[in-house]
Design a protein around this motif. Structure first.
Motif, PDB file in Angstrom:
ATOM      1  N   CYS A  42       0.592  -1.163   0.188  1.00  8.23           N
ATOM      2  CA  CYS A  42       0.128   0.036   0.115  1.00  8.23           C
ATOM      3  C   CYS A  42       0.743   1.222   0.368  1.00  8.23           C
ATOM      4  CB  CYS A  42      -1.054  -0.048   1.176  1.00  8.23           C
ATOM      5  SG  CYS A  42      -1.820   1.574   1.421  1.00  8.23           S
ATOM      6  N   LEU A  44       0.360   4.122   1.211  1.00  8.52           N
ATOM      7  CA  LEU A  44      -0.039   5.045   2.172  1.00  8.52           C
ATOM      8  C   LEU A  44       0.593   4.274   3.565  1.00  8.52           C
ATOM      9  CD1 LEU A  44      -1.113   7.587   3.198  1.00  8.52           C
ATOM     10  CD2 LEU A  44      -3.350   6.371   3.836  1.00  8.52           C
ATOM     11  N   CYS A  45      -0.009   2.924   3.775  1.00 10.74           N
ATOM     12  CA  CYS A  45       0.283   2.406   5.019  1.00 10.74           C
ATOM     13  C   CYS A  45       1.243   1.169   5.040  1.00 10.74           C
ATOM     14  CB  CYS A  45      -0.948   2.015   5.675  1.00 10.74           C
ATOM     15  SG  CYS A  45      -1.746   0.510   5.263  1.00 10.74           S
ATOM     16  N   ILE A  51       3.181   7.894  -0.101  1.00  9.39           N
ATOM     17  CA  ILE A  51       2.508   8.996   0.235  1.00  9.39           C
ATOM     18  C   ILE A  51       2.780   9.499   1.548  1.00  9.39           C
ATOM     19  CG2 ILE A  51       0.048   9.914   0.440  1.00  9.39           C
ATOM     20  CD1 ILE A  51      -0.939   7.534  -1.273  1.00  9.39           C
ATOM     21  N   LYS A  52       3.379  10.542   1.764  1.00 10.51           N
ATOM     22  CA  LYS A  52       3.888  10.968   3.014  1.00 10.51           C
ATOM     23  C   LYS A  52       3.205  12.157   3.526  1.00 10.51           C
ATOM     24  CE  LYS A  52       8.132   8.373   2.979  1.00 10.51           C
ATOM     25  NZ  LYS A  52       9.396   8.332   2.172  1.00 10.51           N
ATOM     26  N   ASP A  53       2.465  12.747   2.587  1.00  9.33           N
ATOM     27  CA  ASP A  53       1.735  14.257   2.833  1.00  9.33           C
ATOM     28  C   ASP A  53       0.666  14.124   1.883  1.00  9.33           C
ATOM     29  OD1 ASP A  53       2.557  15.164   0.385  1.00  9.33           O
ATOM     30  OD2 ASP A  53       4.333  15.814   1.455  1.00  9.33           O
ATOM     31  N   LEU A  54      -0.026  15.383   2.060  1.00  9.54           N
ATOM     32  CA  LEU A  54      -1.271  15.122   1.178  1.00  9.54           C
ATOM     33  C   LEU A  54      -1.059  15.886  -0.209  1.00  9.54           C
ATOM     34  CD1 LEU A  54      -3.991  16.317   3.817  1.00  9.54           C
ATOM     35  CD2 LEU A  54      -3.643  13.908   2.927  1.00  9.54           C
ATOM     36  N   ILE A  56      -0.227  15.016  -3.163  1.00 12.84           N
ATOM     37  CA  ILE A  56      -1.219  14.420  -4.296  1.00 12.84           C
ATOM     38  C   ILE A  56      -2.440  14.994  -4.566  1.00 12.84           C
ATOM     39  CG2 ILE A  56       0.389  12.223  -4.616  1.00 12.84           C
ATOM     40  CD1 ILE A  56      -2.006  10.810  -3.044  1.00 12.84           C
ATOM     41  N   HIS A  57      -2.997  15.297  -3.211  1.00 11.24           N
ATOM     42  CA  HIS A  57      -4.284  15.880  -3.403  1.00 11.24           C
ATOM     43  C   HIS A  57      -4.378  17.237  -3.814  1.00 11.24           C
ATOM     44  CE1 HIS A  57      -6.248  12.175  -1.507  1.00 11.24           C
ATOM     45  NE2 HIS A  57      -5.112  12.302  -0.769  1.00 11.24           N
ATOM     46  N   ALA A  63      -4.839  12.139  -7.229  1.00 11.06           N
ATOM     47  CA  ALA A  63      -4.960  11.596  -5.881  1.00 11.06           C
ATOM     48  C   ALA A  63      -5.097  10.082  -5.803  1.00 11.06           C
ATOM     49  CB  ALA A  63      -5.673  12.497  -4.975  1.00 11.06           C
ATOM     50  N   ILE A  66      -2.676   6.378  -7.612  1.00 14.30           N
ATOM     51  CA  ILE A  66      -1.362   6.301  -6.991  1.00 14.30           C
ATOM     52  C   ILE A  66      -0.961   4.802  -6.973  1.00 14.30           C
ATOM     53  CG2 ILE A  66       0.017   6.660  -4.922  1.00 14.30           C
ATOM     54  CD1 ILE A  66      -0.595   9.218  -6.565  1.00 14.30           C
ATOM     55  N   ALA A  67      -1.570   3.796  -7.432  1.00 13.07           N
ATOM     56  CA  ALA A  67      -1.620   2.568  -7.122  1.00 13.07           C
ATOM     57  C   ALA A  67       0.018   1.927  -7.882  1.00 13.07           C
ATOM     58  CB  ALA A  67      -2.717   1.599  -7.685  1.00 13.07           C
TER      59      ALA A  67
ATOM     60  N   ALA B 231      -7.911  19.364   0.753  1.00  9.84           N
ATOM     61  CA  ALA B 231      -6.488  18.994   1.171  1.00  9.84           C
ATOM     62  C   ALA B 231      -5.869  20.145   1.896  1.00  9.84           C
ATOM     63  CB  ALA B 231      -5.357  18.868  -0.223  1.00  9.84           C
ATOM     64  N   LEU B 256      -9.029  11.525   0.074  1.00  6.43           N
ATOM     65  CA  LEU B 256      -8.474  12.384   1.009  1.00  6.43           C
ATOM     66  C   LEU B 256      -8.543  12.201   2.381  1.00  6.43           C
ATOM     67  CD1 LEU B 256      -7.345  15.399   1.117  1.00  6.43           C
ATOM     68  CD2 LEU B 256      -9.709  16.349   0.862  1.00  6.43           C
ATOM     69  N   PHE B 262      -5.064   8.823   8.271  1.00  7.32           N
ATOM     70  CA  PHE B 262      -3.766   8.031   8.526  1.00  7.32           C
ATOM     71  C   PHE B 262      -2.506   8.691   8.795  1.00  7.32           C
ATOM     72  CE2 PHE B 262       0.300   5.831   7.144  1.00  7.32           C
ATOM     73  CZ  PHE B 262       0.052   4.689   7.935  1.00  7.32           C
ATOM     74  N   LEU B 263      -2.458   9.730   8.111  1.00  2.25           N
ATOM     75  CA  LEU B 263      -1.054  10.552   8.729  1.00  2.25           C
ATOM     76  C   LEU B 263      -1.518  11.225   9.853  1.00  2.25           C
ATOM     77  CD1 LEU B 263      -0.814  12.189   4.952  1.00  2.25           C
ATOM     78  CD2 LEU B 263       0.668  10.425   5.992  1.00  2.25           C
ATOM     79  N   CYS B 290      -5.967   0.461   5.276  1.00  2.00           N
ATOM     80  CA  CYS B 290      -6.739   1.616   4.917  1.00  2.00           C
ATOM     81  C   CYS B 290      -7.639   1.520   3.736  1.00  2.00           C
ATOM     82  CB  CYS B 290      -5.689   2.551   4.893  1.00  2.00           C
ATOM     83  SG  CYS B 290      -4.912   2.584   3.439  1.00  2.00           S
ATOM     84  N   ARG B 292      -6.996   2.570   1.011  1.00  4.64           N
ATOM     85  CA  ARG B 292      -6.128   1.989  -0.448  1.00  4.64           C
ATOM     86  C   ARG B 292      -5.831   0.736  -0.206  1.00  4.64           C
ATOM     87  NH1 ARG B 292      -4.167   6.761  -3.373  1.00  4.64           N
ATOM     88  NH2 ARG B 292      -4.457   8.663  -2.214  1.00  4.64           N
ATOM     89  N   CYS B 293      -5.567   0.173   0.827  1.00  3.34           N
ATOM     90  CA  CYS B 293      -5.561  -1.218   0.691  1.00  3.34           C
ATOM     91  C   CYS B 293      -6.624  -1.871   0.146  1.00  3.34           C
ATOM     92  CB  CYS B 293      -5.296  -2.000   2.272  1.00  3.34           C
ATOM     93  SG  CYS B 293      -4.000  -1.214   3.148  1.00  3.34           S
ATOM     94  N   PRO B 296      -7.140   0.254  -4.221  1.00  2.00           N
ATOM     95  CA  PRO B 296      -5.959   1.004  -4.579  1.00  2.00           C
ATOM     96  C   PRO B 296      -6.412   2.227  -5.631  1.00  2.00           C
ATOM     97  CG  PRO B 296      -5.793  -1.501  -4.859  1.00  2.00           C
ATOM     98  CD  PRO B 296      -7.174  -1.237  -4.417  1.00  2.00           C
ATOM     99  N   THR B 297      -7.516   1.897  -6.366  1.00  2.00           N
ATOM    100  CA  THR B 297      -7.724   3.010  -7.474  1.00  2.00           C
ATOM    101  C   THR B 297      -9.341   2.937  -7.356  1.00  2.00           C
ATOM    102  OG1 THR B 297      -7.628   1.337  -9.072  1.00  2.00           O
ATOM    103  CG2 THR B 297      -5.958   2.847  -8.951  1.00  2.00           C
TER     104      THR B 297
END
Lengths: 87, 306
Positions: A42, A44-45, A51-54, A56-57, A63, A66-67, B231, B256, B262-263, B290, B292-293, B296-297
């Motif tokens: 993944c 993100l996680c 993805i370490k911040d927003l 991409i949004h 956004a 990102i796969a 964002a 978003l 998560f962050l 999450c 995205r898991c 993913p798209t």
């Protein structure tokens, strides 16, 4: 269902729906529970997140797309739970 | 005859002590420890650890069984400065409780360390009646209700999912509800969005929603946020809340909210519906997958009607 989950999480009681997806089919009046696992790829996680911040949004677009190569099917595809657009 | 000093020294030999930070780490990690405040009820009311149950020193041996059902469960005891509780801890060890820890320096040191405490706010007569059915549930009770009243939940979307969730949470006495939605009420919403009425058509959903929730339960502090989540604002908005509920109606927002939660390390209670089907799950950062898991798209735009 979501409200009950909120109350349980706030009180720290019971078993929350973490790692489980509950689907509801009103016409068939059936509930189904599907186990969800974390995807190590993944973005993100996962183990090496991209993805370490927003950022991409920001500025719109992309956004959701990102796969990574390996991370494209997702857990849902394997369990047959199509995403629901509505809220 | 032993002096007090000797008694304390003796107790310290059999009772391990842990500092406030160590105890806080145990609690934050969700360890199954029982925290007992052995001070008098008036001291407890003035401020205590959120996790603590109050059993005054004088009643400890008689009532500990109600708070600790399994004698192998670790117990943390504290008083004001850590003296009364070390003697109390020795007594519990003698009763057969395997792990009894004394909070070093007591409540005083906990406060000095800048760790969070809660004040016991007495409930009004109306509140006692309103939540009486919660008090009957051992998993909620008086303490659980107070916890709900102190809790802050952000609802993203005041539509089909957000409406019933908001009503149930307000009724249950969740103290602060942030209601975020940039839309106005439309006649086509009313067949399912039960937070709004016919008279609200054309008004911002957060305005009619706030009015309805306040009417249902005046205890609830409703914070109307008449805007779309973006964002740029998401991190600032979610910061103040314990829990986020995603009841949004589009994929862009879901990704978003997922990423931001998560962050920021916030748990996201997720739900979505389409026609006669719905789904719900909880995304807890690092404890489970999450969004995205799971997806993913998003599906291609043509595939799902909006």
């Amino acid at each position: 269902m979501q409200a009950t989950e909120v109350v349980k999480l706030l009180l720290g009681i019971g078993e929350p729906l973490v790692g489980r997806l509950l689907t509801y089919d009103a016409l068939g009046m059936r509930f189904r529970e599907v186990k969800l696992r974390r995807d190590p790829t993944c973005p993100l996680c996962g183990t090496s997140p991209t993805i370490k911040d927003l950022s991409i949004h920001m500025n719109g677009g992309g956004a959701c797309e990102i796969a990574t190569e390996r991370h494209r099917e997702g857990v849902a595809a394997t369990v047959g739970a199509a995403p629901k657009p509505g809220g | 005859m032993k002096t007090l000093k000797e008694m304390l020294a003796e107790a310290r030999q059999v009772v391990p002590e842990e500092g406030p930070q160590q105890v806080q780490r145990r609690l934050a990690a969700g360890e199954p420890v029982v925290v007992i405040d052995v001070r008098d009820p008036d001291e407890y009311r003035d401020g205590h650890l959120e996790a603590a149950t109050n059993i005054s020193r004088g009643f400890l041996e008689f009532r500990v069984g109600t708070a600790v059902t399994d004698p192998s469960t670790p117990i943390v005891l504290y008083c004001q400065t850590g003296l009364r509780s070390v003697l109390a801890a020795k007594a519990l060890k003698e009763l057969g409780y395997a792990t009894v820890i004394n909070l070093q320096g007591g409540y005083q040191k906990w406060v000095q360390s800048g760790l969070p405490v809660v004040r016991e706010v007495p409930m009004t007569a109306d509140q006692i009646q309103r939540y009486s059915r919660h008090f009957l549930l051992p998993q909620v009770g008086d303490r659980g209700q107070k916890k709900l009243l102190r809790s802050k939940v952000l609802l993203i979307g005041a539509g089909g999912l957000g409406s019933p969730i908001a009503l149930y949470l307000a009724a249950a006495g969740v103290g602060t509800l942030g209601l975020m939605d940039g839309d106005v009420v439309d006649l086509t919403n009313l067949q399912r969005q039960v937070l709004h009425t016919t008279a609200d058509i054309g008004k911002p959903k957060v305005e009619s929603g706030a009015r309805m929730l306040k009417a249902l339960n005046p205890d609830v502090n409703v914070i109307p946020l008449p805007m779309r989540i973006t964002a740029d604002n998401v991190m600032d908005v979610i910061r103040d809340y314990d829990l986020i509920v995603d009841g949004s109606d589009n994929f862009e927002t879901r990704y978003l909210v997922n990423d931001a939660c998560f962050l920021a390390g916030k748990t996201n209670v997720h739900g979505s519906i389409f026609q006669f089907e719905g789904m719900a799950t909880v995304f807890a950062p690092n404890a489970g997958p999450c969004y995205r898991c799971l997806y993913p798209t998003p599906p291609p735009p043509g595939l799902v009607p909006s």
